[in-house]
Design an enzyme around this catalytic site. Structure first.
Site, short mmCIF file in Angstrom:
data_model
loop_
_atom_site.label_atom_id
_atom_site.label_comp_id
_atom_site.label_asym_id
_atom_site.label_seq_id
_atom_site.Cartn_x
_atom_site.Cartn_y
_atom_site.Cartn_z
N GLY A 109 -25.13 -44.93 10.17
CA GLY A 109 -24.25 -44.62 11.30
C GLY A 109 -24.18 -43.16 11.70
O GLY A 109 -23.98 -42.84 12.87
N GLU A 112 -20.08 -38.29 8.10
CA GLU A 112 -19.88 -39.73 8.31
C GLU A 112 -19.65 -39.99 9.80
O GLU A 112 -19.20 -39.10 10.53
CB GLU A 112 -18.68 -40.17 7.45
N ASP A 113 -19.97 -41.20 10.25
CA ASP A 113 -19.75 -41.53 11.66
C ASP A 113 -18.27 -41.78 11.95
O ASP A 113 -17.71 -41.29 12.92
CB ASP A 113 -20.61 -42.74 12.09
N ASP A 132 -12.61 -45.38 8.60
CA ASP A 132 -11.84 -46.54 9.02
C ASP A 132 -10.84 -46.85 7.90
O ASP A 132 -9.78 -46.22 7.82
CB ASP A 132 -12.86 -47.67 9.26
N PHE A 180 -12.78 -51.30 18.07
CA PHE A 180 -14.13 -51.30 17.53
C PHE A 180 -15.07 -50.62 18.52
O PHE A 180 -15.21 -51.05 19.65
CB PHE A 180 -14.61 -52.72 17.22
N VAL A 181 -15.70 -49.53 18.07
CA VAL A 181 -16.55 -48.74 18.97
C VAL A 181 -18.02 -48.80 18.53
O VAL A 181 -18.32 -49.00 17.36
CB VAL A 181 -16.09 -47.27 19.03
N ASP A 187 -22.84 -48.97 15.13
CA ASP A 187 -23.44 -50.25 15.47
C ASP A 187 -22.43 -51.38 15.52
O ASP A 187 -21.35 -51.33 14.93
CB ASP A 187 -24.48 -50.63 14.41
N ARG A 222 -26.89 -48.61 18.37
CA ARG A 222 -26.85 -47.27 17.77
C ARG A 222 -27.42 -46.21 18.70
O ARG A 222 -27.04 -45.04 18.62
CB ARG A 222 -27.64 -47.25 16.46
P1 IMP Z 1 -14.51 -47.60 5.76
O1 IMP Z 1 -15.00 -47.61 4.35
O2 IMP Z 1 -13.65 -48.79 6.07
O3 IMP Z 1 -13.84 -46.30 6.14
O4 IMP Z 1 -15.75 -47.88 6.67
C1 IMP Z 1 -16.48 -46.94 7.28
C2 IMP Z 1 -17.72 -47.60 7.86
O5 IMP Z 1 -17.39 -48.81 8.58
C3 IMP Z 1 -18.35 -46.69 8.87
O6 IMP Z 1 -19.33 -45.86 8.27
C4 IMP Z 1 -18.96 -47.66 9.86
O7 IMP Z 1 -20.28 -48.00 9.47
C5 IMP Z 1 -18.11 -48.89 9.80
N1 IMP Z 1 -17.13 -48.94 10.91
C6 IMP Z 1 -15.80 -48.78 10.85
N2 IMP Z 1 -15.24 -48.87 12.06
C7 IMP Z 1 -16.26 -49.05 12.93
C8 IMP Z 1 -16.32 -49.19 14.37
O8 IMP Z 1 -15.32 -49.15 15.12
N3 IMP Z 1 -17.56 -49.37 14.89
C9 IMP Z 1 -18.69 -49.42 14.14
N4 IMP Z 1 -18.68 -49.28 12.80
C10 IMP Z 1 -17.47 -49.09 12.20
MG MG Z 2 -21.95 -49.36 10.16
#
Ligand code: IMP
Ligand code: MG
Length: 179
Positions: A43, A98-99, A102, A151-152, A158, A164
């Site tokens: 990402g 990181e992208d 969340d 959700f973006v 992606d 992407r």
């Molecule tokens: P976390 O461990 O829940 O913080 O997840 C982070 C990962 O979830 C990111 O690196 C993304 O790959 C994916 N993710 C979380 N939210 C989104 C979104 O809105 N769009 C796309 N990918 C997301």
């Molecule tokens: Mg992802």
């Protein structure tokens, strides 16, 4: 692909402007340090490529895989990490890129794991931050944009591995991921 978006949240100009600002901030903070910027695949690739060119300092770059997501829009809660960085980051000032943060599970895991590997320092830069969704207390030092719980996709992010390469960050039409 653009037709699948409900709306564009950040266009190319807004992204470039904010990435340049983050680059300036990182350049100031890491002057004289032994910087390694780590791209968390897949990402962050687009953000990473733009961000490293806005940091006007010597650095090394590394790549790792870490994710708590399955293929859809729901977090699996289990973090998978693939990396061989142990020797490459020892004694270094590590900046994880990181992208999006969340739930925070991915970065919490990676940050704690790396902290135990003899790094000089560790910080996190994320393009997007969804604080409403946080379930861990992970610290994030550099945030591009704080966004609502939507959700973006695009600019590296992606949905089921697609979108992407969209040059903007946008919100998908709900019918795309409910069908
Ligand atoms: P976390 O461990 O829940 O913080 O997840 C982070 C990962 O979830 C990111 O690196 C993304 O790959 C994916 N993710 C979380 N939210 C989104 C979104 O809105 N769009 C796309 N990918 C997301
Ligand atoms: Mg992802």
């Amino acid at each position: 692909m653009m037709n699948d978006l409900k709306y564009v949240m950040y266009d190319e100009n807004q992204l470039a402007k904010r990435v340049a600002e983050l680059g300036e901030e990182i350049t100031r903070d890491y002057e004289g340090k032994d910087l390694v910027m780590v791209c968390i695949l897949k990402g962050s690739t687009v953000f990473f490529a733009d961000l490293i060119r806005q940091v006007k300092l010597p650095m090394n770059i590394e790549f790792m895989t870490a994710s708590s997501y399955g293929s859809a829009t729901v977090s699996s809660g289990t973090v998978t990490v693939k990396s061989d960085l142990d020797e490459k980051i020892r004694g270094k000032d590590v900046l994880l890129v990181e992208d999006i943060v969340d739930s925070g599970r991915t970065l919490k895991f990676v940050r704690d794991d790396m902290s135990s590997k003899g790094v000089a320092s560790i910080r996190i830069a994320t393009l997007l931050n969804k604080p409403e969704r946080r379930v861990t207390d992970v610290k994030v030092e550099y945030t591009g944009f704080v966004i609502p719980d939507e959700f973006v996709v695009g600019y590296g992010l992606d949905y089921d591995q697609a979108y992407r390469n969209l040059p903007v960050v946008g919100v998908l039409k709900p019918e795309i991921y409910t069908k």
